[in-house]
Motif scaffolding. Structure first.
Motif, PDB file in Angstrom:
ATOM      1  N   THR A  16       0.857  -1.183   0.000  1.00 15.47           N
ATOM      2  CA  THR A  16       0.000   0.000   0.000  1.00 15.47           C
ATOM      3  C   THR A  16       0.891   1.229   0.000  1.00 15.47           C
ATOM      4  OG1 THR A  16      -1.580  -1.213   1.357  1.00 15.47           O
ATOM      5  CG2 THR A  16      -1.876   1.156   1.211  1.00 15.47           C
ATOM      6  N   GLU A  17       0.664   2.117  -0.944  1.00 13.53           N
ATOM      7  CA  GLU A  17       1.469   3.327  -1.037  1.00 13.53           C
ATOM      8  C   GLU A  17       0.577   4.550  -0.819  1.00 13.53           C
ATOM      9  OE1 GLU A  17       4.838   1.882  -4.202  1.00 13.53           O
ATOM     10  OE2 GLU A  17       2.997   2.756  -4.969  1.00 13.53           O
ATOM     11  N   ASN A  18       0.998   5.391   0.113  1.00  9.20           N
ATOM     12  CA  ASN A  18       0.327   6.664   0.355  1.00  9.20           C
ATOM     13  C   ASN A  18       1.321   7.761   0.006  1.00  9.20           C
ATOM     14  OD1 ASN A  18      -1.928   5.353   1.422  1.00  9.20           O
ATOM     15  ND2 ASN A  18      -1.011   5.318   3.455  1.00  9.20           N
ATOM     16  N   PHE A  19       0.852   8.779  -0.682  1.00  9.85           N
ATOM     17  CA  PHE A  19       1.716   9.894  -1.051  1.00  9.85           C
ATOM     18  C   PHE A  19       1.363  11.089  -0.178  1.00  9.85           C
ATOM     19  CE2 PHE A  19       1.270   7.172  -4.755  1.00  9.85           C
ATOM     20  CZ  PHE A  19       2.590   6.872  -4.983  1.00  9.85           C
ATOM     21  N   VAL A  20       2.362  11.596   0.514  1.00 11.45           N
ATOM     22  CA  VAL A  20       2.164  12.710   1.437  1.00 11.45           C
ATOM     23  C   VAL A  20       3.168  13.807   1.117  1.00 11.45           C
ATOM     24  CG1 VAL A  20       1.212  11.303   3.297  1.00 11.45           C
ATOM     25  CG2 VAL A  20       3.664  11.618   3.142  1.00 11.45           C
ATOM     26  N   GLN A  28       8.152  26.429  -2.821  1.00  9.56           N
ATOM     27  CA  GLN A  28       6.703  26.294  -2.943  1.00  9.56           C
ATOM     28  C   GLN A  28       6.280  24.880  -3.327  1.00  9.56           C
ATOM     29  OE1 GLN A  28       5.571  29.294  -5.696  1.00  9.56           O
ATOM     30  NE2 GLN A  28       5.666  30.941  -4.194  1.00  9.56           N
ATOM     31  N   ASN A  29       7.183  24.162  -3.979  1.00 13.18           N
ATOM     32  CA  ASN A  29       6.860  22.799  -4.433  1.00 13.18           C
ATOM     33  C   ASN A  29       6.473  21.901  -3.254  1.00 13.18           C
ATOM     34  OD1 ASN A  29       6.664  21.047  -6.717  1.00 13.18           O
ATOM     35  ND2 ASN A  29       8.474  19.979  -5.962  1.00 13.18           N
ATOM     36  N   VAL A  30       7.120  22.112  -2.106  1.00 12.45           N
ATOM     37  CA  VAL A  30       6.847  21.297  -0.920  1.00 12.45           C
ATOM     38  C   VAL A  30       5.397  21.485  -0.469  1.00 12.45           C
ATOM     39  CG1 VAL A  30       7.403  21.032   1.527  1.00 12.45           C
ATOM     40  CG2 VAL A  30       9.217  21.259  -0.126  1.00 12.45           C
ATOM     41  N   ASN A  31       4.905  22.691  -0.578  1.00  9.73           N
ATOM     42  CA  ASN A  31       3.556  23.006  -0.120  1.00  9.73           C
ATOM     43  C   ASN A  31       2.462  22.545  -1.078  1.00  9.73           C
ATOM     44  OD1 ASN A  31       4.752  24.298   2.061  1.00  9.73           O
ATOM     45  ND2 ASN A  31       4.884  26.224   0.944  1.00  9.73           N
ATOM     46  N   LYS A  32       2.826  22.264  -2.327  1.00 10.95           N
ATOM     47  CA  LYS A  32       1.813  21.952  -3.336  1.00 10.95           C
ATOM     48  C   LYS A  32       1.748  20.483  -3.728  1.00 10.95           C
ATOM     49  CE  LYS A  32       3.320  24.992  -6.293  1.00 10.95           C
ATOM     50  NZ  LYS A  32       3.443  25.755  -7.531  1.00 10.95           N
ATOM     51  N   VAL A  33       2.883  19.801  -3.751  1.00  7.00           N
ATOM     52  CA  VAL A  33       2.947  18.470  -4.333  1.00  7.00           C
ATOM     53  C   VAL A  33       3.257  17.417  -3.271  1.00  7.00           C
ATOM     54  CG1 VAL A  33       4.047  17.073  -6.128  1.00  7.00           C
ATOM     55  CG2 VAL A  33       3.829  19.530  -6.444  1.00  7.00           C
ATOM     56  N   SER A  34       2.540  16.304  -3.312  1.00  4.76           N
ATOM     57  CA  SER A  34       2.784  15.196  -2.386  1.00  4.76           C
ATOM     58  C   SER A  34       3.799  14.250  -3.026  1.00  4.76           C
ATOM     59  CB  SER A  34       1.483  14.453  -2.100  1.00  4.76           C
ATOM     60  OG  SER A  34       0.575  15.301  -1.470  1.00  4.76           O
ATOM     61  N   THR A  35       5.068  14.436  -2.691  1.00  6.05           N
ATOM     62  CA  THR A  35       6.114  13.633  -3.311  1.00  6.05           C
ATOM     63  C   THR A  35       6.629  12.519  -2.413  1.00  6.05           C
ATOM     64  OG1 THR A  35       7.766  15.214  -2.563  1.00  6.05           O
ATOM     65  CG2 THR A  35       6.931  15.485  -4.804  1.00  6.05           C
ATOM     66  N   ALA A  36       6.493  12.653  -1.110  1.00  2.00           N
ATOM     67  CA  ALA A  36       6.989  11.618  -0.199  1.00  2.00           C
ATOM     68  C   ALA A  36       6.094  10.375  -0.279  1.00  2.00           C
ATOM     69  CB  ALA A  36       7.024  12.132   1.229  1.00  2.00           C
ATOM     70  N   VAL A  37       6.705   9.207  -0.106  1.00  2.00           N
ATOM     71  CA  VAL A  37       5.978   7.943  -0.216  1.00  2.00           C
ATOM     72  C   VAL A  37       6.022   7.212   1.124  1.00  2.00           C
ATOM     73  CG1 VAL A  37       5.878   5.708  -1.378  1.00  2.00           C
ATOM     74  CG2 VAL A  37       6.567   7.727  -2.652  1.00  2.00           C
ATOM     75  N   GLU A  38       4.876   6.710   1.530  1.00  2.00           N
ATOM     76  CA  GLU A  38       4.771   5.876   2.715  1.00  2.00           C
ATOM     77  C   GLU A  38       4.319   4.496   2.240  1.00  2.00           C
ATOM     78  OE1 GLU A  38       2.974   6.994   6.861  1.00  2.00           O
ATOM     79  OE2 GLU A  38       1.415   6.122   5.589  1.00  2.00           O
ATOM     80  N   VAL A  75       9.799   7.366   2.552  1.00  2.00           N
ATOM     81  CA  VAL A  75      10.897   7.839   1.709  1.00  2.00           C
ATOM     82  C   VAL A  75      10.560   9.221   1.181  1.00  2.00           C
ATOM     83  CG1 VAL A  75      12.282   7.388  -0.345  1.00  2.00           C
ATOM     84  CG2 VAL A  75      11.473   5.484   1.039  1.00  2.00           C
ATOM     85  N   GLN A  76      11.485  10.175   1.398  1.00  2.00           N
ATOM     86  CA  GLN A  76      11.317  11.521   0.869  1.00  2.00           C
ATOM     87  C   GLN A  76      12.649  12.085   0.393  1.00  2.00           C
ATOM     88  OE1 GLN A  76       9.781  14.020   3.970  1.00  2.00           O
ATOM     89  NE2 GLN A  76      11.587  13.806   5.254  1.00  2.00           N
ATOM     90  N   THR A  77      13.537  11.202  -0.059  1.00  2.00           N
ATOM     91  CA  THR A  77      14.884  11.633  -0.432  1.00  2.00           C
ATOM     92  C   THR A  77      14.936  12.347  -1.777  1.00  2.00           C
ATOM     93  OG1 THR A  77      15.284   9.426  -1.321  1.00  2.00           O
ATOM     94  CG2 THR A  77      16.064   9.867   0.910  1.00  2.00           C
ATOM     95  N   HIS A  78      14.008  12.037  -2.673  1.00  2.00           N
ATOM     96  CA  HIS A  78      14.035  12.638  -4.011  1.00  2.00           C
ATOM     97  C   HIS A  78      12.955  13.699  -4.149  1.00  2.00           C
ATOM     98  CE1 HIS A  78      16.834   9.506  -5.193  1.00  2.00           C
ATOM     99  NE2 HIS A  78      16.031   8.619  -4.633  1.00  2.00           N
ATOM    100  N   ARG A  79      13.046  14.478  -5.241  1.00  2.00           N
ATOM    101  CA  ARG A  79      12.098  15.563  -5.449  1.00  2.00           C
ATOM    102  C   ARG A  79      10.838  15.118  -6.190  1.00  2.00           C
ATOM    103  NH1 ARG A  79      13.171  21.103  -5.397  1.00  2.00           N
ATOM    104  NH2 ARG A  79      14.983  21.562  -4.117  1.00  2.00           N
TER     105      ARG A  79
END
Length: 142
Positions: A16-20, A28-38, A75-79
Motif C-alpha cells: 500500500t502506497e500513500n503519497f504525502v 513552494q513545491n513542498v507546499n503543493k505536491v505530495s512527493t513523499a511515499v509511505e 521515503v522523501q529523499t528525491h524531489r
C-alpha cells in the motif's frame, strides 16, 4: 510481482502506497505536491514468506514495524514522486533480501593453546623486566 529470492516473491497488490507532502526545504513545491511515499506491507497477512524470515524481518526493521505487524517505509529523499516510489520499493526488497539470507552459524568458543599461553606469559615477563629497569634507584640501593 516483486522477486525477492528464487523462492520468495510478493504480489504488488500487497503493498500500500500513500503519497504525502515532504518536510524540509524545497520552496513552494513542498507546499503543493505530495512527493513523499509511505509504503506499507502487512507481514503476517502474507503467505509466501516463511515464518523464520518474517521473524528476522521484524527484528531487522525494528521501529519501522507497527504493533499490528505492518512494515512502514517512509521515503522523501528525491524531489519526484516516481523516484521516491522506486526508492521505497528498492529499500523494501533489500530489507526482505537481508531477512531471507540465512543467519550466520553460531560462534564456537575456543581455548588458547598451551604454547600461546606460554608465549603470552613470557612476553609479559620480558616487558615487566624492561619497565622495572626504568625505575628511579631507591634509597636502599646505596
Amino acid at each position: 510481482m516483486l522477486f525477492i529470492t528464487p523462492r520468495i516473491s510478493i504480489d504488488e497488490a500487497e503493498l500500500t502506497e500513500n503519497f504525502v507532502r515532504s518536510s524540509g526545504a524545497g520552496g513552494q513545491n513542498v507546499n503543493k505536491v505530495s512527493t513523499a511515499v509511505e509504503l506499507r506491507f502487512s507481514i503476517f497477512e502474507n503467505l509466501t514468506i516463511p515464518y523464520d524470515v518474517k521473524m528476522r524481518l521484524i527484528k531487522l526493521a525494528g521501529r519501522r514495524v507497527t504493533q499490528e505487524g505492518v512494515l512502514v517505509l517512509f521515503v522523501q529523499t528525491h524531489r519526484t514522486q516516481d523516484m521516491n516510489r522506486k526508492a521505497a520499493r528498492e529499500r523494501f526488497v533489500e530489507l526482505l533480501q537481508k531477512a531471507a539470507a540465512p543467519p550466520p552459524p553460531p560462534r564456537i568458543a575456543t581455548k588458547p593453546t598451551r604454547g600461546a599461553v606460554k608465549r603470552r606469559l613470557v612476553g609479559k615477563a620480558i616487558r615487566a623486566t624492561v619497565k622495572s629497569g626504568r625505575k628511579a634507584p631507591s634509597l636502599d640501593d646505596e
